[in-house]
Design an enzyme around this catalytic site. Structure first.
Site, PDB file in Angstrom:
ATOM      1  N   SER A  64      -0.368 -33.930   6.974  1.00 55.59           N
ATOM      2  CA  SER A  64      -1.669 -32.606   6.717  1.00 55.59           C
ATOM      3  C   SER A  64      -1.574 -31.447   6.380  1.00 55.59           C
ATOM      4  O   SER A  64      -2.376 -30.640   6.190  1.00 55.59           O
ATOM      5  CB  SER A  64      -0.765 -32.190   8.708  1.00 55.59           C
ATOM      6  OG  SER A  64      -1.953 -32.307   9.389  1.00 55.59           O
ATOM      7  N   LYS A  67      -3.921 -30.530   4.116  1.00 55.04           N
ATOM      8  CA  LYS A  67      -5.308 -30.109   4.644  1.00 55.04           C
ATOM      9  C   LYS A  67      -5.329 -28.502   3.665  1.00 55.04           C
ATOM     10  O   LYS A  67      -6.786 -27.733   4.095  1.00 55.04           O
ATOM     11  CB  LYS A  67      -4.946 -29.530   6.367  1.00 55.04           C
ATOM     12  CG  LYS A  67      -5.524 -31.217   6.683  1.00 55.04           C
ATOM     13  CD  LYS A  67      -4.929 -30.540   8.435  1.00 55.04           C
ATOM     14  CE  LYS A  67      -5.433 -32.056   9.311  1.00 55.04           C
ATOM     15  NZ  LYS A  67      -4.620 -32.767  10.212  1.00 55.04           N
ATOM     16  N   TYR A 189      -9.961 -39.388   4.374  1.00 52.29           N
ATOM     17  CA  TYR A 189      -8.989 -37.428   5.103  1.00 52.29           C
ATOM     18  C   TYR A 189      -7.829 -38.600   5.328  1.00 52.29           C
ATOM     19  O   TYR A 189      -6.730 -38.070   5.171  1.00 52.29           O
ATOM     20  CB  TYR A 189     -10.082 -37.717   6.494  1.00 52.29           C
ATOM     21  CG  TYR A 189      -8.462 -37.019   7.553  1.00 52.29           C
ATOM     22  CD1 TYR A 189      -8.400 -35.610   8.266  1.00 52.29           C
ATOM     23  CD2 TYR A 189      -8.758 -38.180   8.286  1.00 52.29           C
ATOM     24  CE1 TYR A 189      -7.178 -35.217   8.004  1.00 52.29           C
ATOM     25  CE2 TYR A 189      -6.993 -37.800   9.110  1.00 52.29           C
ATOM     26  CZ  TYR A 189      -5.832 -35.488   8.954  1.00 52.29           C
ATOM     27  OH  TYR A 189      -5.752 -35.251   9.901  1.00 52.29           O
ATOM     28  N   TYR A 240      -0.910 -25.457  13.858  1.00 49.29           N
ATOM     29  CA  TYR A 240      -0.969 -25.626  15.231  1.00 49.29           C
ATOM     30  C   TYR A 240      -1.360 -25.147  16.921  1.00 49.29           C
ATOM     31  O   TYR A 240      -0.925 -23.940  16.656  1.00 49.29           O
ATOM     32  CB  TYR A 240      -0.937 -27.571  16.214  1.00 49.29           C
ATOM     33  CG  TYR A 240      -1.243 -28.566  14.381  1.00 49.29           C
ATOM     34  CD1 TYR A 240      -2.170 -28.334  14.081  1.00 49.29           C
ATOM     35  CD2 TYR A 240       0.122 -29.051  13.981  1.00 49.29           C
ATOM     36  CE1 TYR A 240      -1.671 -29.172  12.743  1.00 49.29           C
ATOM     37  CE2 TYR A 240       0.137 -29.478  13.217  1.00 49.29           C
ATOM     38  CZ  TYR A 240      -0.748 -29.877  12.250  1.00 49.29           C
ATOM     39  OH  TYR A 240      -0.594 -30.626  11.784  1.00 49.29           O
ATOM     40  N   VAL A 258       2.690 -34.408   9.594  1.00 51.65           N
ATOM     41  CA  VAL A 258       4.051 -35.127  10.923  1.00 51.65           C
ATOM     42  C   VAL A 258       5.192 -35.475   9.504  1.00 51.65           C
ATOM     43  O   VAL A 258       5.559 -36.873  10.142  1.00 51.65           O
ATOM     44  CB  VAL A 258       3.203 -35.973  11.709  1.00 51.65           C
ATOM     45  CG1 VAL A 258       1.961 -35.326  12.542  1.00 51.65           C
ATOM     46  CG2 VAL A 258       1.687 -36.848  10.718  1.00 51.65           C
TER      47      VAL A 258
HETATM   48  N1  GLN Z   1      -3.276 -38.104   9.286  1.00 55.68           N
HETATM   49  C1  GLN Z   1      -2.044 -37.058  10.727  1.00 55.68           C
HETATM   50  C2  GLN Z   1      -3.671 -37.996  11.234  1.00 55.68           C
HETATM   51  O1  GLN Z   1      -4.319 -37.062  11.628  1.00 55.68           O
HETATM   52  C3  GLN Z   1      -2.158 -35.504   9.868  1.00 55.68           C
HETATM   53  C4  GLN Z   1      -1.613 -34.955  11.364  1.00 55.68           C
HETATM   54  C5  GLN Z   1      -0.728 -34.617  10.807  1.00 55.68           C
HETATM   55  O2  GLN Z   1       0.275 -33.978  10.005  1.00 55.68           O
HETATM   56  N2  GLN Z   1      -0.724 -33.328  11.465  1.00 55.68           N
HETATM   57  O3  GLN Z   1      -3.137 -37.327  12.572  1.00 55.68           O
END
Ligand code: GLN
Length: 304
Positions: A64, A67, A189, A240, A258
């Site tokens: 993530s 992003k 994505y 988050y 993650v």
């Molecule tokens: N690729 C992961 C997902 O879409 C990314 C989530 C994350 O890093 N929080 O679930």
């Protein structure tokens, strides 16, 4: 200036000795294979000094954290038009939460949760013929480093198991907030999430966010206003449902993934990246959060 190397060494030694390291993300099967004992920290400042400890030069899945890069690209490309399709409010919910999207009629709360990032991915698909190549070019330019690549195995692993992301994308499509086919948007994505970078490369790539939009090679990648706005979104939405906790404990804008990475920065000063693959129950790196709390406490460096 604080003795950064000494502070990093102390934090590293103390945290490496801990038995509890959190749990590696196993909902993406490829990520479950990562060694939980890896731990690295890299710090660079806008004057070009840098410090590192542990596995700071080993590549990992940025997930993530990507992003922030896609948001920067879409914002630079589209300007304020982007905010018609995605909001800038904290969600207070997990990154892959679905119910809010239904309630708010397909407008994601912010670009750093999955729904928002999927809308941003859709914008990039509409803007470029080869968005994967463009994103790679953009990130390599930010980091001033061509040795940055997608990991197709990780992307495929998520295509096969990313049921919630398919649900999110289908919901967005049903509300008319995706211009491109669900499969194409998610393929992009999952690839952006599969980018592999080291703590050093991430710290370098985040340089413009700490330097009013100007990259290490001194060209303006973003305007100062865009950098300010993205930092504000990182502070309020980068972790988050733990964004408040991160601001409370660490006091810096930042973004987690993650894969166990966290990048945080103090505008006009430094960027610090940590990597430890074990996560807490909110999906943020367990040791990374502790390391950053200890770092800002020891250095008294915080935006507050
Ligand atoms: N690729 C992961 C997902 O879409 C990314 C989530 C994350 O890093 N929080 O679930």
């Amino acid at each position: 200036m604080p003795d950064y190397q000494n502070i990093l060494n102390t934090i590293y030694k103390e945290l490496l000795a801990r038995e509890d390291k959190g749990e590696v993300a196993d909902y993406i099967p490829e990520l479950a294979k990562v060694d939980k004992t890896k731990f690295g920290v890299y710090l660079n400042n806008i004057h070009g000094e840098n410090y590192c400890v542990g596995d700071a030069k080993t590549k990992f899945s940025i997930q993530s954290i990507s992003k922030v890069f896609t948001l920067a690209m879409a914002f630079a490309n589209q300007g304020n038009k982007l905010w018609k399709r995605v909001d800038v409010e904290p969600s207070g919910n997990p990154f892959n939460y679905l119910a809010l999207l239904e309630q708010e009629e397909g407008i994601p709360r912010n670009p750093l949760i999955n729904s928002g990032a999927i809308v941003v991915a859709d914008c990039l698909l509409s803007s470029y013929d080869d968005p994967k190549a463009e994103l790679l070019k953009f990130v390599r330019q930010l980091a001033n480093d061509d040795d940055i690549h997608y990991n197709d195995t990780v992307a495929t692993s998520e295509i096969e198991t990313g049921f919630r992301n398919f649900a999110i994308a289908n919901l967005l499509k049903s509300f008319g907030n995706l211009e491109n086919p669900v499969e194409d948007v998610l393929d992009f994505y999952f690839h952006q999430c599969s980018l592999e970078m080291t703590c050093e490369q991430l710290s370098n790539a985040f340089f413009p966010f700490a330097n009013k939009g100007v990259c290490m090679q001194e060209n303006e990648c973003l305007t100062a206003t865009q950098a300010k706005r993205i930092n504000a979104i990182m502070l309020t939405c980068g972790f988050y449902d733990e964004a408040g906790e991160f601001a409370f404990e660490v006091g810096l804008p930042g973004k987690s993934g993650v894969g166990g990475g966290i990048v945080a920065l103090l505008p006009d000063n430094f960027i610090i990246t940590t990597w430890s693959p074990g996560l807490n129950e909110k999906g943020n790196s367990y040791l990374g959060m502790l390391a950053l709390e200890k770092f800002t406490t020891a250095t008294k460096a915080s935006i507050f």
